[in-house]
Enzyme design. Structure first.
Site, PDB file in Angstrom:
ATOM      1  CE  LYS A  20      -3.767   2.052   2.783  1.00  0.00           C
ATOM      2  NZ  LYS A  20      -4.576   1.885   4.014  1.00  0.00           N
ATOM      3  CB  SER A  96      -7.814   3.807   3.373  1.00  0.00           C
ATOM      4  OG  SER A  96      -6.897   3.190   4.256  1.00  0.00           O
ATOM      5  CB  SER A 120      -8.080   1.004   6.328  1.00  0.00           C
ATOM      6  OG  SER A 120      -8.779   2.216   6.477  1.00  0.00           O
TER       7      SER A 120
END
Length: 383
Positions: A20, A96, A120
């Protein structure tokens, strides 16, 4: 759209893992899915988790997109791109860690790293039909992850199969016991937490629990809503502390800018109250875990909404109602995708629901073992 910020063609010969874009990879800028950080300097060193994965022989396949500044639940990002949900491109991918979940769900990589401050990892895992784990707070190093200071955030893995997720955990958590993570859990006792979830989600949960063969004992967590509200206050303050200087940057998405400005109003009194709630909720979850191997509840109270619904103003923060409280308490939690059965008057769904397991702090291995048992039970003896 693609789940990727940047892909690498070369690296170790081991399994491929995506990272990420809020986790440092040496030589690349860490932009957090945000145009206001597009000119960030390259990271000088790998995050501890990335370095550990390299040492364990994983191929770092590249960086994945995300909800801007990890400050949203839909995964929609006009600047970095909104990844397609591999279960249904009309649905949100979840935030997210949207790109990490989508890259795993589409089969582009074997696994991915995300971060979980308010659901997330678990929320996009449930949206995209993959496994996602939030380790015990502090179990996995956050050095090299953004925001630099957080009392909620955890770095953790996504995978399609539990043995792969266990492999990642063994690399990124130095004291992780791989043997305990695959121990038989046929006779497990589960604390079943009642929630106000949709009928389809409840039906999926009931069918999965029946397939597992586990015994279920009722458990209550009356402090969930208060813990949810307290976690919102804490994430608002800590996100403002980390990124408040970007609030007036014209390159910042308007929705995130508005949320940042609102977060600046979080008071010391609200934070003090949140910390008192944290202490009470930790005790409440610990008590609920007494006499059982883990708690079981849905990951999301409903199946994911469509991108069109979100664009029309459909609120998404309530999607984190069942995941966010465990960021406040620090307990490990894992989301596993489960099929939604047909019922009278309702067809089955090709979009899977998420089953969430919550364990004792530090007992991440047992959660993995439970999820492995569930995986084997759902696949059946002939698969």
């Amino acid at each position: 759209m693609s789940a990727w910020v940047q892909r690498f063609a070369h690296g170790a010969d081991g399994p491929a893992i995506a990272i990420k874009d809020c986790i440092d990879i040496a030589g690349l800028p860490t932009c957090g899915g945000c145009g206001a950080l597009a000119d960030a300097p390259p990271a000088e060193r790998d995050a501890d988790t990335v370095a550990a994965l390299r040492q364990a022989g994983w191929h770092i396949a590249g960086k994945t997109t995300m909800h801007e500044l990890a400050y949203g639940m839909s995964g929609v990002n006009a600047w970095a791109g909104t990844p397609l949900n591999p279960q249904d491109p009309l649905l949100i991918p979840g935030g997210s860690s949207s790109g990490s979940a989508a890259a795993v769900g589409s089969g582009e990589v074997d696994a991915a790293l995300g971060s979980d401050t308010g659901g997330s990892i678990r929320l996009p895992a449930a949206c995209c039909g993959v496994i996602g784990m939030k380790p015990t707070f502090g179990r996995v190093s956050r050095r090299g992850a953004w925001p630099r200071e957080s009392s909620l955030d955890c770095v953790g893995p996504f995978a399609r199969m539990m043995p792969v997720l266990v492999h990642v955990m063994a690399a990124i958590a130095r004291d992780f016991d791989g043997g305990a993570a695959v121990a038989p859990m046929h006779g497990a006792r589960i604390g079943l937490v009642a929630t106000a979830s949709d009928d389809a989600v409840q039906a999926a949960l009931t069918a999965a629990l029946q397939a597992s063969g586990w015994s279920a004992l009722p458990r209550e967590l009356p402090g969930m809503q208060e813990a949810f509200d307290a976690a919102i206050a804490v994430i608002n303050k800590e996100t403002w502390n980390a990124f408040g200087d970007l609030a007036s940057d014209s390159r910042l998405g308007q929705d995130v800018a508005r949320r940042l400005v609102a977060a600046s109003a979080t008071t010391h009194g609200a934070l003090a109250h949140a910390e008192a709630v944290r202490a009470r909720f930790i005790a409440e979850v610990d008590q609920a875990l007494d006499g059982v191997d883990a708690l079981l509840l849905p990951t999301l109270p409903s199946l994911p909404p469509t991108l069109a619904d979100v664009a029309a103003g459909h609120p998404v923060v309530a999607l984190s109602a069942l995941v966010r409280p465990f960021n406040l308490s620090g307990h490990p939690a894992l989301s596993y995708p489960i099929p939604v059965p047909a019922a009278p008057g309702r067809a089955g769904s090709r979009v899977k629901a998420g089953l969430q397991l919550v364990g004792r702090r530090g007992d991440d291995e047992r959660l993995c073992a439970l999820a492995l048992h569930l995986e084997q039970a759902l696949r059946g003896p002939d698969q």
